[in-house]
Scaffold this motif. Sequence first.
Motif, PDB file in Angstrom:
ATOM      1  N   VAL A 139       0.870  -1.175   0.000  1.00  0.00           N
ATOM      2  CA  VAL A 139       0.000   0.000   0.000  1.00  0.00           C
ATOM      3  C   VAL A 139       0.910   1.229   0.000  1.00  0.00           C
ATOM      4  O   VAL A 139       1.545   1.548   1.007  1.00  0.00           O
ATOM      5  N   VAL A 140       0.983   1.888  -1.129  1.00  0.00           N
ATOM      6  CA  VAL A 140       1.913   2.999  -1.327  1.00  0.00           C
ATOM      7  C   VAL A 140       1.129   4.291  -1.138  1.00  0.00           C
ATOM      8  O   VAL A 140       0.301   4.657  -1.974  1.00  0.00           O
ATOM      9  N   PHE A 141       1.381   4.985  -0.045  1.00  0.00           N
ATOM     10  CA  PHE A 141       0.549   6.123   0.355  1.00  0.00           C
ATOM     11  C   PHE A 141       1.388   7.391   0.280  1.00  0.00           C
ATOM     12  O   PHE A 141       2.113   7.741   1.207  1.00  0.00           O
ATOM     13  N   ASP A 142       1.293   8.104  -0.842  1.00  0.00           N
ATOM     14  CA  ASP A 142       2.043   9.348  -1.025  1.00  0.00           C
ATOM     15  C   ASP A 142       1.226  10.521  -0.477  1.00  0.00           C
ATOM     16  O   ASP A 142      -0.003  10.488  -0.462  1.00  0.00           O
ATOM     17  N   ARG A 143       1.952  11.569  -0.020  1.00  0.00           N
ATOM     18  CA  ARG A 143       1.302  12.742   0.599  1.00  0.00           C
ATOM     19  C   ARG A 143       0.259  12.297   1.628  1.00  0.00           C
ATOM     20  O   ARG A 143      -0.868  12.802   1.676  1.00  0.00           O
ATOM     21  N   ALA A 144       0.625  11.348   2.460  1.00  0.00           N
ATOM     22  CA  ALA A 144      -0.345  10.657   3.305  1.00  0.00           C
ATOM     23  C   ALA A 144      -0.974  11.558   4.363  1.00  0.00           C
ATOM     24  O   ALA A 144      -2.182  11.470   4.621  1.00  0.00           O
ATOM     25  N   ASP A 145      -0.190  12.424   4.993  1.00  0.00           N
ATOM     26  CA  ASP A 145      -0.749  13.265   6.059  1.00  0.00           C
ATOM     27  C   ASP A 145      -1.878  14.146   5.533  1.00  0.00           C
ATOM     28  O   ASP A 145      -2.959  14.227   6.132  1.00  0.00           O
ATOM     29  N   ASP A 146      -1.628  14.822   4.423  1.00  0.00           N
ATOM     30  CA  ASP A 146      -2.656  15.676   3.831  1.00  0.00           C
ATOM     31  C   ASP A 146      -3.872  14.854   3.416  1.00  0.00           C
ATOM     32  O   ASP A 146      -5.021  15.276   3.609  1.00  0.00           O
ATOM     33  N   THR A 147      -3.629  13.678   2.859  1.00  0.00           N
ATOM     34  CA  THR A 147      -4.739  12.846   2.388  1.00  0.00           C
ATOM     35  C   THR A 147      -5.604  12.372   3.551  1.00  0.00           C
ATOM     36  O   THR A 147      -6.835  12.320   3.440  1.00  0.00           O
ATOM     37  N   LEU A 148      -4.997  12.038   4.680  1.00  0.00           N
ATOM     38  CA  LEU A 148      -5.787  11.631   5.842  1.00  0.00           C
ATOM     39  C   LEU A 148      -6.703  12.760   6.306  1.00  0.00           C
ATOM     40  O   LEU A 148      -7.853  12.526   6.692  1.00  0.00           O
ATOM     41  N   ARG A 149      -6.201  13.996   6.266  1.00  0.00           N
ATOM     42  CA  ARG A 149      -7.059  15.125   6.650  1.00  0.00           C
ATOM     43  C   ARG A 149      -8.212  15.285   5.666  1.00  0.00           C
ATOM     44  O   ARG A 149      -9.353  15.569   6.065  1.00  0.00           O
TER      45      ARG A 149
END
Length: 272
Positions: A139-149
């Motif tokens: 599971v490749v999660f780029d820009r993850a912090d922003d995406t979680l918000r």
Amino acid sequence: MTTTTTLPQVLHFTDPGLREQLEALPASTALIGIGTDGTAIAVDVDNAPHILVCTGTGGGSTTILRTLTAQFLHQGAHALVLDTPRISHLWATELPTVTHRGNVAGIHDALVGLDIELKRRIDLIDLDGDLDDVPRLMVVFDRADDTLRHLARYWETFRQEGEPKKSPAITALEEVLHEGRQARIHVLYNGRASGGGLTPSAREQFATVILSRVSAGTWQRLAPIAGPAPKPSPHPGRVHVVQDRTAHQTQAILLTDAEAADWLTATAAGEI
């Protein structure tokens, strides 16, 4: 922590012998780069199932995710790429073993579906005792912090009375972080994993942390057991890999979009 180094100035995928070295690795292992005195710095996701990559501007986080993901795909893994910029991992969009999601709604649905897949795999283990015939899933999660918000706000727009306040997509990611190892599901997370709703216990599941050009405060949050923060290096590809309470200064492999796509297209065609 190593303070004096004899690192290569640059480490390209096309360097003599490097591709052969990558192709000889066990199926659970990917090479991050070369450390001091020529030491190979690698990650074995059977032992350290999830990887966090955090870099400052120009630190190469997307390149690191590409390099690691390409190695696992070459070994036969599948990948779910969550890419809100929609342009960071275009090299993977045409590969048959990759699912690429870019918008928030698509990422929400993909993570909810991932929780279903996690439970399916755990049920298979209960029935058969192993997952030998099930491909590893990255599971490749780029820009993850922003995406979680964004996922948290997205859930608020249509959450019905009686449904949980927390986004089920974020809950699903936490479940994978806690239980993914036994199900051969592994998270490659680009971000600080702070904010966005992840619980502290979920954030603690990253056994390998790759840092470059981060502040002393970020270093202390993500690698407190590895000692004081080193001086950031402007050198392209220069990172610190934190594993087993030790920070290894490392020259990371530089793999371009075109090189990754060509390598994996040849793999899929049976030319390698």
